[in-house]
Design an enzyme around this catalytic site. Structure first.
Site, PDB file in Angstrom:
ATOM      1  N   ASP A   1      -4.615  -6.790  -7.663  1.00  0.00           N
ATOM      2  CA  ASP A   1      -3.861  -5.579  -7.996  1.00  0.00           C
ATOM      3  C   ASP A   1      -2.529  -6.000  -8.617  1.00  0.00           C
ATOM      4  OD1 ASP A   1      -2.843  -3.029  -8.193  1.00  0.00           O
ATOM      5  OD2 ASP A   1      -2.329  -2.855  -6.068  1.00  0.00           O
TER       6      ASP A   1
ATOM      7  N   PHE B   1      -1.630 -10.406  -5.238  1.00  0.00           N
ATOM      8  CA  PHE B   1      -0.608  -9.388  -5.479  1.00  0.00           C
ATOM      9  C   PHE B   1      -0.744  -8.325  -4.381  1.00  0.00           C
ATOM     10  CE2 PHE B   1      -2.004 -11.104  -9.565  1.00  0.00           C
ATOM     11  CZ  PHE B   1      -0.817 -11.569 -10.106  1.00  0.00           C
TER      12      PHE B   1
ATOM     13  N   GLN C   1       2.518   3.020  -3.872  1.00  0.00           N
ATOM     14  CA  GLN C   1       1.922   3.892  -4.878  1.00  0.00           C
ATOM     15  C   GLN C   1       2.569   5.273  -4.832  1.00  0.00           C
ATOM     16  OE1 GLN C   1       0.055   2.855  -7.174  1.00  0.00           O
ATOM     17  NE2 GLN C   1      -0.945   1.006  -6.413  1.00  0.00           N
TER      18      GLN C   1
ATOM     19  N   ASN D   1      -1.543  -2.979   1.347  1.00  0.00           N
ATOM     20  CA  ASN D   1      -2.210  -1.707   1.069  1.00  0.00           C
ATOM     21  C   ASN D   1      -3.727  -1.848   1.013  1.00  0.00           C
ATOM     22  OD1 ASN D   1      -2.066   1.155   0.312  1.00  0.00           O
ATOM     23  ND2 ASN D   1      -2.593   0.507  -1.755  1.00  0.00           N
TER      24      ASN D   1
ATOM     25  N   CYS E   1      -2.867  -1.004 -13.492  1.00  0.00           N
ATOM     26  CA  CYS E   1      -1.978   0.077 -13.921  1.00  0.00           C
ATOM     27  C   CYS E   1      -1.703  -0.011 -15.420  1.00  0.00           C
ATOM     28  CB  CYS E   1      -0.662   0.042 -13.136  1.00  0.00           C
ATOM     29  SG  CYS E   1       0.262  -1.503 -13.284  1.00  0.00           S
TER      30      CYS E   1
ATOM     31  N   CYS F   1       5.911  23.458 -16.045  1.00  0.00           N
ATOM     32  CA  CYS F   1       7.345  23.247 -15.818  1.00  0.00           C
ATOM     33  C   CYS F   1       8.137  23.793 -16.991  1.00  0.00           C
ATOM     34  CB  CYS F   1       7.631  21.754 -15.643  1.00  0.00           C
ATOM     35  SG  CYS F   1       9.392  21.350 -15.556  1.00  0.00           S
TER      36      CYS F   1
END
Length: 446
Positions: free
Chosen positions: A375, A306, A277, A311, A401, A79
């Site tokens: 999660d 969670f 996500q 998902n 995460c 970029c």
């Protein structure tokens, strides 16, 4: 009383020999007197010329001006705005080196929190590094001196917006339309009262949520509606808090986007403001890995903490048994139920609960579980992990995460009689220092 003057920064560039990377991706060097230097845009093993842009008692902050001796991992950023834009911080590093850095970050955190060593490290999960990002928050600002509107991410380590005309890490449906976004905002009478734009993309449709600080005129609203129709984008306004978000284009149909999990024959619907996500390909493979590692057998009871919009919950339910999904956000509980109905799944239940306290007295918690999936958000699940022993689950899969909170929580689980069987990183956010990882724990039989 006069305010103490801040010491003037050095004006002359300095030479830095980079020793390693910090967890936020900056090169680390030392002055002759031992003071730490954090250098943006530098890689381990390099000698760079850098400018001091900030100074504290224990460290200085610098920005690379010239690389005198480049590392073998250095590449030309894909970029053109990479040196200035804060949306990415590692574009000057090869993807192999980026992934190795993330894996090393996880290893360091596990070692720091109790010397935890998994029985197996799995190969990092990787995918396309450009055009992957489906969720983002773009800043909007009118710059008087330029007489133009900027739309994009903030510059590195300051509050200014980067002057960009495209973003190659965003989903192309949005990333290739930055100039068009700038132009449409500037064409509004309220061009100085649009604060930000939320981006949300599904498999087939994409949405933009404009945060308008003042009510828009009919003419301004018509301009945004026409923009949505021209570019095949859903257009939403947010005049106040999150509960005021409403769609203005298209004017018919439910306010939902969707993504598919084909391995489980699932279609997942979501509102543009819902958490999903950012990387669709990694998400599909991550879900498959989590389900495989949990190894649900017919008749087993599974707890998904969670759970969000389901998902992991619904793919786990496809494997049989009874699945309970628990989430702190009631809106996501509703979404989970919607998706269960949409996909014809009846062996799952969703509940709302505060997962930061003792939830073991909840009616659903008294039933016991054979397997658990967690999660959590970046803050982790330390309190949850303290209570997991009460369920007696044989296996736990933890999707993280934040490697620091995963390592901390792993220490709690190890203390409570579990061992980490395997773990690995997933490159959910290429070109950033964000580390997504997954680990499986098994209960040690007495």
């Amino acid at each position: 009383m006069s305010r103490r003057r801040r010491k003037a920064l050095p004006t002359e560039p300095v030479s830095c020999v980079i020793e390693r990377l910090s967890h936020d991706g900056r090169g680390i060097a030392h002055q002759d007197d031992g003071k730490i230097q954090f250098v943006d845009g530098a890689l381990p093993g390099e000698t760079v010329t850098a400018k001091v842009v900030g100074s504290r008692r224990k460290f200085d902050e610098l920005r690379t001006l010239e690389v005198q001796q480049p590392a073998s991992d250095r590449i030309a950023p894909p970029c053109e705005f990479a040196d200035l834009c804060g949306g990415c911080s590692l574009q000057h590093m090869s993807n192999d080196a980026q992934v190795a850095f993330k894996e090393d970050t996880l290893k360091q955190h596990l070692a720091h929190f109790g010397g935890i060593e998994p029985q197996e490290w799995v190969a990092p999960m990787r995918s396309d590094t450009l055009g992957y990002r489906r969720k983002a928050r773009l800043g909007v600002r009118y710059v008087t001196k330029r007489e133009s509107v900027l739309v994009g991410f903030r510059e590195k380590r300051n509050s200014f917006l980067t002057d960009i005309d495209r973003c190659i890490v965003l989903d192309p449906r949005i990333g290739e339309r930055i100039t068009a976004l700038r132009e449409v905002v500037h064409s509004l009478a309220a061009y100085q009262r649009i604060a930000q734009i939320e981006v949300a993309c599904g498999d087939d449709e994409a949405a933009l949520v404009f945060r308008n600080l003042d009510p828009l005129s009919d003419a301004d609203q018509a301009i945004l509606e026409a923009f949505g129709e021209q570019h095949d984008l859903h257009i939403y306004l947010q005049p106040k808090g999150p509960d005021t978000v409403h769609r203005i284009w298209p004017q018919q149909g439910e306010e939902r986007l969707s993504f598919r999990l084909p391995e489980f024959d699932l279609t997942m619907k979501f509102h543009p403001m819902d958490f999903t996500q950012v990387n669709a390909d990694i998400n599909r493979r991550m879900v498959a890995r989590a389900v495989d590692w949990l190894d649900v057998q017919p008749g087993e009871r599974v707890l998904d903490l969670f759970c969000g919009l389901g998902n992991f919950t619904l793919p786990l339910a496809r494997k049989g048994g009874q699945v309970v999904g628990v989430e702190g956000d009631e809106a996501m509980v509703v979404r989970g139920k919607e998706n269960a109905t949409l996909n014809g799944i009846d062996n799952v239940r969703f509940y709302g609960a505060n997962l930061q306290g003792d939830f073991t007295a909840e009616p659903w918690a008294a039933e016991g579980f054979d397997k658990i999936l967690i999660d959590p958000p970046r803050s982790g699940a330390e309190e949850v992990c303290e209570y997991l022993v009460a369920f007696g689950a044989q296996r736990i899969v933890y999707v993280s995460c934040n490697p620091a909170t995963l390592a901390r929580d792993a220490g709690v689980m190890v203390k409570n009689g579990y061992r980490m069987v395997r773990t690995g990183v997933m490159d959910m956010f290429p070109h950033t220092t964000h580390v997504e990882s997954i680990a499986v724990f098994e209960r040690i039989e007495p």
